[in-house]
Motif scaffolding. Sequence first.
Motif, mmCIF file in Angstrom:
data_model
loop_
_atom_site.group_PDB
_atom_site.id
_atom_site.type_symbol
_atom_site.label_atom_id
_atom_site.label_comp_id
_atom_site.label_asym_id
_atom_site.label_seq_id
_atom_site.Cartn_x
_atom_site.Cartn_y
_atom_site.Cartn_z
ATOM 1 N N ALA A 1 -5.998 32.129 -62.177
ATOM 2 C CA ALA A 1 -5.613 31.136 -61.171
ATOM 3 C C ALA A 1 -4.159 31.357 -60.798
ATOM 4 O O ALA A 1 -3.385 31.963 -61.550
ATOM 5 C CB ALA A 1 -5.809 29.718 -61.709
ATOM 6 N N VAL B 1 -0.739 29.131 -59.265
ATOM 7 C CA VAL B 1 -0.230 27.770 -59.164
ATOM 8 C C VAL B 1 1.002 27.741 -58.268
ATOM 9 O O VAL B 1 1.888 28.599 -58.374
ATOM 10 C CB VAL B 1 0.166 27.214 -60.555
ATOM 11 C CG1 VAL B 1 0.643 25.766 -60.430
ATOM 12 C CG2 VAL B 1 -0.993 27.317 -61.534
ATOM 13 N N ASP C 1 -8.499 31.400 -58.538
ATOM 14 C CA ASP C 1 -8.397 29.989 -58.191
ATOM 15 C C ASP C 1 -6.994 29.688 -57.679
ATOM 16 O O ASP C 1 -6.016 30.297 -58.129
ATOM 17 C CB ASP C 1 -8.708 29.109 -59.400
ATOM 18 C CG ASP C 1 -10.200 28.988 -59.683
ATOM 19 O OD1 ASP C 1 -10.984 29.093 -58.726
ATOM 20 O OD2 ASP C 1 -10.569 28.805 -60.854
ATOM 21 N N VAL D 1 -4.249 26.625 -57.268
ATOM 22 C CA VAL D 1 -3.954 25.306 -57.827
ATOM 23 C C VAL D 1 -2.672 24.762 -57.209
ATOM 24 O O VAL D 1 -1.633 25.430 -57.221
ATOM 25 C CB VAL D 1 -3.796 25.389 -59.360
ATOM 26 C CG1 VAL D 1 -3.543 23.998 -59.943
ATOM 27 C CG2 VAL D 1 -5.018 26.042 -60.001
ATOM 28 N N GLU E 1 -8.119 23.590 -56.556
ATOM 29 C CA GLU E 1 -7.793 22.540 -57.526
ATOM 30 C C GLU E 1 -6.511 21.830 -57.104
ATOM 31 O O GLU E 1 -5.515 22.478 -56.759
ATOM 32 C CB GLU E 1 -7.623 23.147 -58.919
ATOM 33 C CG GLU E 1 -7.410 22.146 -60.036
ATOM 34 C CD GLU E 1 -7.399 22.799 -61.410
ATOM 35 O OE1 GLU E 1 -6.995 22.116 -62.379
ATOM 36 O OE2 GLU E 1 -7.792 23.984 -61.531
#
Length: 300
Positions: free
Chosen positions: A190, A192, A234, A236, A269
């Motif tokens: 992921a 961020v 992913d 985030v 997310e």
Amino acid sequence: MSLRLSTVILPYRRWSEGGREAWQRAEQLGFHAAYTYDHLSWRSFRDGPWFGAVPTLTAAAAVTDRMRLGTLVTSPNFRHPVTLAKDLISLDDVSGGRVTLGVGAGGTGFDATALGQDPWTPRERADRFAEFVGLLDRLLTEDSVSYRGEFYSAHEARNIPGCVQRPRLPFAVAATGPRGLRLAARFGQAWVTTGDPKLYENGTPEQSVQAIRGQLAKLSDACAEAGRDPGSLDKVLLTGFTPDRARPLGSLDAFVDFAGRHQELGFTEIVVHWPIPDSDFAADMKVFEQIAMEAKAQLA
């Protein structure tokens, strides 16, 4: 992919005085994950109670069953890959394989000097971060590691039996610069972001969205360079640091609008701070719980 909603619970309360209840309530509310900050102290909380991330997450693992747990984020400021890897393998075991390691380069806050060192330059932080992540990847996937680098060393460091999650627990790499984005593309499950910090004080929500769109484009370029599909990573968003500040938690409609705009950008997310009275993260707990329980259905 449907949007996941997660929370970050700052470790400022004694476990027996509201700490345990917050983590259990987060699971009851259906959050995908609950994270905590991995700092020795942080900003306005410096002169008040503040507990360690790994023990807090271990305790949270013991009182929850389904929710993922993790750090947002751990950094090299006061961590060494060898000892951190042992803690993470233990935490992954206690939790039954529910741990995500959020990891970033760190900054110039209190953590940067707590061990008595001078603050590192941005270049040294980036250099250390690259070595830190690469060595941690090996330590969490190999039974025995020997390594001698510019900043970190390991000599026959044993990590048996390894992570419950295979080949290791996932990394969520916080980065916006080119070197950090390359690390995310190479090692991350992921990526961020908190948005563009330059826009926090005087920017607009529209400018923030544009800046984040630019970050996502650079991430895609880094993935292309690494031969990786950017869709396999992913995305985030840790909220609370964009020009919107706490406004998305003002009502269910406000949050759905905010989250929907970022979902359209490709985020998988959204992470919101558990309300803390009399702080930058103050919010109405009833509204917060309504968002936790009802927003996901509106964003499907």
